[in-house]
Design a protein around this motif. Structure first.
Motif, PDB file in Angstrom:
ATOM      1  N   HIS A  21       0.789  -1.236  -0.352  1.00  0.00           N
ATOM      2  CA  HIS A  21      -0.192   0.000  -0.083  1.00  0.00           C
ATOM      3  C   HIS A  21       0.738   1.218  -0.011  1.00  0.00           C
ATOM      4  CE1 HIS A  21      -3.395   2.686   0.706  1.00  0.00           C
ATOM      5  NE2 HIS A  21      -2.941   2.917   1.957  1.00  0.00           N
ATOM      6  N   THR A  70     -11.138   4.864   2.268  1.00  0.00           N
ATOM      7  CA  THR A  70      -9.733   4.799   2.686  1.00  0.00           C
ATOM      8  C   THR A  70      -9.823   4.205   4.274  1.00  0.00           C
ATOM      9  OG1 THR A  70      -9.567   7.014   3.628  1.00  0.00           O
ATOM     10  CG2 THR A  70      -8.837   6.674   1.328  1.00  0.00           C
ATOM     11  N   MET A 125      -8.442   0.689   4.160  1.00  0.00           N
ATOM     12  CA  MET A 125      -6.963   0.412   3.576  1.00  0.00           C
ATOM     13  C   MET A 125      -6.160   0.495   4.966  1.00  0.00           C
ATOM     14  SD  MET A 125      -6.850   3.258   0.246  1.00  0.00           S
ATOM     15  CE  MET A 125      -8.207   2.970  -0.894  1.00  0.00           C
ATOM     16  N   ILE A 130      -4.346   7.094   2.443  1.00  0.00           N
ATOM     17  CA  ILE A 130      -3.450   6.810   1.155  1.00  0.00           C
ATOM     18  C   ILE A 130      -2.192   7.731   1.415  1.00  0.00           C
ATOM     19  CG2 ILE A 130      -3.237   7.406  -1.445  1.00  0.00           C
ATOM     20  CD1 ILE A 130      -6.318   6.611  -1.564  1.00  0.00           C
ATOM     21  N   LYS A 136       0.749   9.623  -0.392  1.00  0.00           N
ATOM     22  CA  LYS A 136       1.361  10.093  -1.720  1.00  0.00           C
ATOM     23  C   LYS A 136       2.660  10.826  -1.727  1.00  0.00           C
ATOM     24  CE  LYS A 136      -0.570  13.269  -5.470  1.00  0.00           C
ATOM     25  NZ  LYS A 136       0.934  14.032  -5.430  1.00  0.00           N
ATOM     26  N   ASN A 183     -12.237  10.599  -7.125  1.00  0.00           N
ATOM     27  CA  ASN A 183     -11.948  10.787  -5.802  1.00  0.00           C
ATOM     28  C   ASN A 183     -12.175  12.043  -4.839  1.00  0.00           C
ATOM     29  OD1 ASN A 183     -10.375   8.419  -6.472  1.00  0.00           O
ATOM     30  ND2 ASN A 183      -8.658   9.622  -7.260  1.00  0.00           N
TER      31      ASN A 183
END
Length: 561
Positions: free
Chosen positions: A58, A91, A94, A99, A101, A520
């Protein structure tokens, strides 16, 4: 375990980052083990979790980043034709609920991984403008091109390192003996009682390099204003180069061309244009004395505004070199008045302007190859003010005293000059009120000035905004619109490539419109890794992936040979 050479401790000043770990005093353990008394326990605990492989996959896109951006929200897949919702993913489902970035910072001192990617993109942008590719015609390699270096004028004598004769093979590893810094037979003493001599042969990393022989004699005000106005000086220089070539075309009997272009309202317009057009790419470098200078590429094209075409046969690289040298010698202007200098400052280039012709191999005298130019400009795209010893974020009233001192070091005095000149207030000759705007807002409101004249802020106000950059407010890599591709094109190409890999064998055919869209709804929740152990594991995984890729590349190169 192979530990990444990147910094694994996030910055504690960023929102949501982990604090800096306390180092272990035990010298028996490895360096990564000694970063915190509990670091190894945190790393083992993360690696022992059943979702560790999923977490590692991930965070892979941002694994090498020192301060990744954390985003939270939902990702929806909708049908392009009808807008019908097909799928939705949160998210929260997850690993870590976010997330990761990459930060995308171009400065190597902030994030080596992201800056390396930025440097590679900068190399491609510069190279495609010289050799073609990625949508730029390959015939552009035959266009005349030169590589000039524009320096700042002198604001006072500084410690230097000059090597008159090089015997080294690589300048980057130069160990040749330099000349004495400022050797004089007469021991000149300035008005402040400082001897303006220096017999030392400075090393490349000597801390005195770039600092004035006498700080009280140095013109810090002119230095700060020159850094601020260097962008305007560059704009005027590019205009002067084009005008010189236009005059040269008239002298040689090459007529202007009429170019027809379509307007936004559907009509066509015919304009008269010079037979040649100059495209450029510019990289900025901060010198040790904290004055910015520019490395640039000038390329000669035809007059077509919609395509890259060759110039007329009557022009070559030496004509372009003459135009650049003429502009460097003649372009000057005077800034607006300032309370510290009512007549303004004279802005122009320094005497050390060197222009080389760009060729394919760069073996001739006064020539340089395309690859050398691309690597040279890309190298400076990731640098900032690090070489001067001053590194800071944007300064405010709460932090200015930490970096500015009118009686301090060289950079501290320059920051102080930027802040002092930027906050200067004017005295209106009519109402005698002090203001930072011209004309006076009070007089304009009373009708004493023309009604259409709106009070404007002084251009020197930008000195406070860019005091952390020592007055320079431009970007470290700029180009003309039609020189080559853009960073956005390269980034979108990587995104499309990753999406094609993720989609698998079921992909749309070339030219076919996609049937689904991914929308998104993400928001920023923090920067940096949750723990130092997470940073260590992610950076180590990224380092091992880089080593594996490098080994594979070397193996394929060996097979090809």
């Amino acid at each position: 375990m192979t530990v990444s050479t990147l910094s694994v401790v996030p910055e504690a000043t960023a929102s949501g980052t982990a604090p800096t770990a306390q180092p272990d005093t035990s010298l028996a353990a490895p360096l990564w083990w000694r970063r915190s008394p509990h670091l190894h326990e945190q790393a083992i605990a993360r690696a022992a979790r059943p979702d560790y492989p999923a977490w590692l996959a991930h965070v892979k896109p941002a694994a090498a980043c020192t301060r990744p951006i954390r985003l939270a929200g939902t990702m929806t897949t909708v049908e392009a034709a009808t807008g019908r919702l097909l799928a939705e993913r949160h998210t929260a489902d997850m690993p870590d609920g976010v997330i990761y970035k990459p930060c995308g910072n171009r400065r190597a001192s902030v994030c080596p991984s992201c800056s390396k990617l930025y440097q590679n993109d900068a190399y491609q942008i510069v190279r495609t403008g010289l050799a073609g590719g990625k949508g730029v015609p390959e015939q552009v390699a035959e266009h005349p091109a030169v590589f000039p270096t524009f320096t700042a004028p002198s604001f006072g004598q500084v410690h230097t390192r000059v090597v008159k004769r090089h015997t080294c093979t690589r300048r980057i590893d130069c160990d040749c003996r330099p000349e004495p810094c400022h050797a004089r037979r007469d021991l000149t003493v300035c008005d402040h009682g400082t001897r303006l001599v220096c017999f030392a042969r400075h090393d490349k990393d000597a801390p005195l390099l770039g600092t004035p022989l006498c700080r009280d004699c140095y013109d810090y005000d002119a230095h700060a204003v020159w850094n601020l106005m260097s962008g305007e000086l560059w704009r005027r220089t590019t205009i002067a180069v084009g005008r010189y070539l236009h005059r040269l075309a008239r002298q040689r009997g090459i007529a202007d061309v009429h170019v027809t272009s379509a307007s936004t309202d559907g009509t066509t317009r015919t304009r008269r244009r010079p037979p040649v057009r100059v495209e450029f790419d510019k990289g900025s470098e901060m010198q040790r004395r904290a004055a910015v200078h520019f490395h640039a590429i000038f390329r000669l094209d035809g007059p077509d505004p919609d395509a890259i075409t060759p110039p007329p046969s009557g022009f070559d690289a030496h004509d372009l070199k003459a135009a650049v040298d003429h502009a460097a010698r003649t372009v000057t202007f005077t800034t607006d008045p300032h309370p510290a200098k009512p007549d303004g400052w004279r802005i122009g280039w320094g005497d050390q302007v060197l222009t080389k012709v760009i060729t394919t191999d760069g073996r001739g005298s006064g020539e340089i190859s395309m690859g050398q130019v691309a690597g040279y400009l890309a190298k400076y795209a990731t640098k900032s003010t690090d070489v001067t010893g001053h590194v800071s974020s944007r300064l405010t009233l709460d932090t200015i005293d930490l970096y500015a001192d009118a009686q301090g070091s060289h950079t501290e005095r320059l920051v102080a000059a930027c802040w002092r000149l930027g906050r200067a207030r004017w005295t209106c000759p009519a109402c005698h009120q002090r203001s930072t705007r011209q004309p006076c807002p009070t007089c304009a409101a009373r009708g004493r000035e023309a009604l259409e004249q709106v009070p404007e802020a002084s251009p020197y106000r930008r000195l406070q905004r860019w005091a952390h950059m020592l007055g320079f407010g431009g970007h470290f890599l700029t180009k003309s619109r039609r020189y080559s591709i853009t960073f956005a094109v390269l980034r979108s190409g990587r995104v499309e490539f990753r999406r094609a890999q993720t989609a698998g064998p079921e992909q749309t055919e070339a030219g076919e419109q996609p049937t689904t869209l991914v929308v998104n709804f993400l928001q920023f929740v923090g920067a940096g890794w949750h723990t130092t152990a997470d940073a260590l594991l992610a950076n180590t995984s990224a380092q091992m992936a880089r080593e594996h890729a490098e080994t594979a590349r070397q193996y394929l190169t060996t097979l090809a040979a």
